[in-house]
Structures are given as C-alpha cells and as structure tokens.
Design a protein around this motif. Structure first.
Motif, PDB file in Angstrom:
ATOM      1  N   HIS A  38       0.829  -1.213   0.000  1.00  0.00           N
ATOM      2  CA  HIS A  38       0.000   0.000   0.000  1.00  0.00           C
ATOM      3  C   HIS A  38       0.859   1.258   0.000  1.00  0.00           C
ATOM      4  O   HIS A  38       0.544   2.244  -0.677  1.00  0.00           O
ATOM      5  CB  HIS A  38      -0.946   0.015   1.211  1.00  0.00           C
ATOM      6  N   SER A  39       1.945   1.227   0.727  1.00  0.00           N
ATOM      7  CA  SER A  39       2.841   2.375   0.798  1.00  0.00           C
ATOM      8  C   SER A  39       3.412   2.706  -0.580  1.00  0.00           C
ATOM      9  O   SER A  39       3.464   3.871  -0.980  1.00  0.00           O
ATOM     10  CB  SER A  39       3.951   2.052   1.799  1.00  0.00           C
ATOM     11  N   ILE A  40       3.825   1.697  -1.325  1.00  0.00           N
ATOM     12  CA  ILE A  40       4.360   1.919  -2.673  1.00  0.00           C
ATOM     13  C   ILE A  40       3.273   2.424  -3.606  1.00  0.00           C
ATOM     14  O   ILE A  40       3.489   3.346  -4.398  1.00  0.00           O
ATOM     15  CB  ILE A  40       5.009   0.639  -3.222  1.00  0.00           C
ATOM     16  N   GLU A  42       0.591   4.141  -2.846  1.00  0.00           N
ATOM     17  CA  GLU A  42       0.315   5.541  -2.508  1.00  0.00           C
ATOM     18  C   GLU A  42       1.391   6.462  -3.073  1.00  0.00           C
ATOM     19  O   GLU A  42       1.092   7.539  -3.589  1.00  0.00           O
ATOM     20  CB  GLU A  42       0.206   5.714  -1.000  1.00  0.00           C
ATOM     21  N   GLU A  43       2.631   6.048  -2.978  1.00  0.00           N
ATOM     22  CA  GLU A  43       3.744   6.859  -3.470  1.00  0.00           C
ATOM     23  C   GLU A  43       3.702   7.038  -4.985  1.00  0.00           C
ATOM     24  O   GLU A  43       4.039   8.102  -5.506  1.00  0.00           O
ATOM     25  CB  GLU A  43       5.060   6.186  -3.073  1.00  0.00           C
ATOM     26  N   LEU A  44       3.279   5.997  -5.719  1.00  0.00           N
ATOM     27  CA  LEU A  44       3.289   6.035  -7.177  1.00  0.00           C
ATOM     28  C   LEU A  44       1.985   6.525  -7.803  1.00  0.00           C
ATOM     29  O   LEU A  44       1.915   6.712  -9.018  1.00  0.00           O
ATOM     30  CB  LEU A  44       3.607   4.640  -7.729  1.00  0.00           C
ATOM     31  N   SER A  45       0.945   6.723  -7.000  1.00  0.00           N
ATOM     32  CA  SER A  45      -0.351   7.140  -7.525  1.00  0.00           C
ATOM     33  C   SER A  45      -0.266   8.491  -8.229  1.00  0.00           C
ATOM     34  O   SER A  45       0.324   9.430  -7.704  1.00  0.00           O
ATOM     35  CB  SER A  45      -1.394   7.221  -6.418  1.00  0.00           C
ATOM     36  N   THR A  46      -0.871   8.548  -9.411  1.00  0.00           N
ATOM     37  CA  THR A  46      -0.933   9.787 -10.179  1.00  0.00           C
ATOM     38  C   THR A  46      -2.294   9.854 -10.862  1.00  0.00           C
ATOM     39  O   THR A  46      -3.011   8.858 -10.948  1.00  0.00           O
ATOM     40  CB  THR A  46       0.154   9.856 -11.278  1.00  0.00           C
ATOM     41  N   VAL A  55      -2.122   3.762 -10.610  1.00  0.00           N
ATOM     42  CA  VAL A  55      -0.691   3.495 -10.777  1.00  0.00           C
ATOM     43  C   VAL A  55      -0.500   2.770 -12.096  1.00  0.00           C
ATOM     44  O   VAL A  55      -1.186   1.786 -12.373  1.00  0.00           O
ATOM     45  CB  VAL A  55      -0.164   2.622  -9.620  1.00  0.00           C
ATOM     46  N   ASP A  59       5.257   1.873 -14.139  1.00  0.00           N
ATOM     47  CA  ASP A  59       5.883   2.592 -13.021  1.00  0.00           C
ATOM     48  C   ASP A  59       6.118   1.667 -11.830  1.00  0.00           C
ATOM     49  O   ASP A  59       7.167   1.693 -11.198  1.00  0.00           O
ATOM     50  CB  ASP A  59       5.018   3.775 -12.575  1.00  0.00           C
ATOM     51  N   ARG A  63       9.830   0.499 -10.411  1.00  0.00           N
ATOM     52  CA  ARG A  63      10.168   0.723  -9.005  1.00  0.00           C
ATOM     53  C   ARG A  63      10.625  -0.560  -8.325  1.00  0.00           C
ATOM     54  O   ARG A  63      11.514  -0.567  -7.485  1.00  0.00           O
ATOM     55  CB  ARG A  63       8.962   1.318  -8.288  1.00  0.00           C
TER      56      ARG A  63
END
Length: 73
Positions: A38-40, A42-46, A55, A59, A63
C-alpha cells in the motif's frame, strides 16, 4: 493480483511470492493487503486521466525492478 515477469529482484519484497516458473516466465502473487505494498501504491499514484487516479503497471514494475510480460495480446 498476479504479475507475469521475465526477471525479478532478489530478494523479493515480503508482499510478493513466486507462484511458478514455466517457459521463462515467473508468476508472482501480490498480497494487496500488505501495508508495504500500500505504501508503494500511494507513493506512485498519479492522475492517469482527468478524475482517475491510479498506478501505471510500468511505473510499479520499474520501481520494483521487475520486467513484466504483456499477457493481453
């Protein structure tokens, strides 16, 4: 969620498990409930298109150092 890859990093994150290795393809099962995953995400969401947040598979795989295979065509 499952991903099909031709190469994967070692070691894999705790939320990814190799299900099978056949004909040069590696089938990965992703535990979508894992906080690390989930952390990844959230970080990659665009914003992929107006009003749609997500996501891109490319991407995510970049990663994670995973080379994916397109199984749709």
């Amino acid at each position: 969620m499952k991903l099909y890859a031709t190469s994967i990093p070692q070691p894999l994150p705790t939320w990814a498990t190799v299900v099978s290795r056949k004909a040069g393809l590696i089938e990965l099962e992703i535990n979508e409930q894992d906080p690390g995953f989930h952390s990844i995400i959230e970080e990659l969401s665009t914003e992929i298109e107006p009003g749609v947040v997500g996501v891109k598979a490319s991407d995510l795989c970049q990663r994670l150092s995973i080379e994916i295979v397109d199984t749709t065509g």
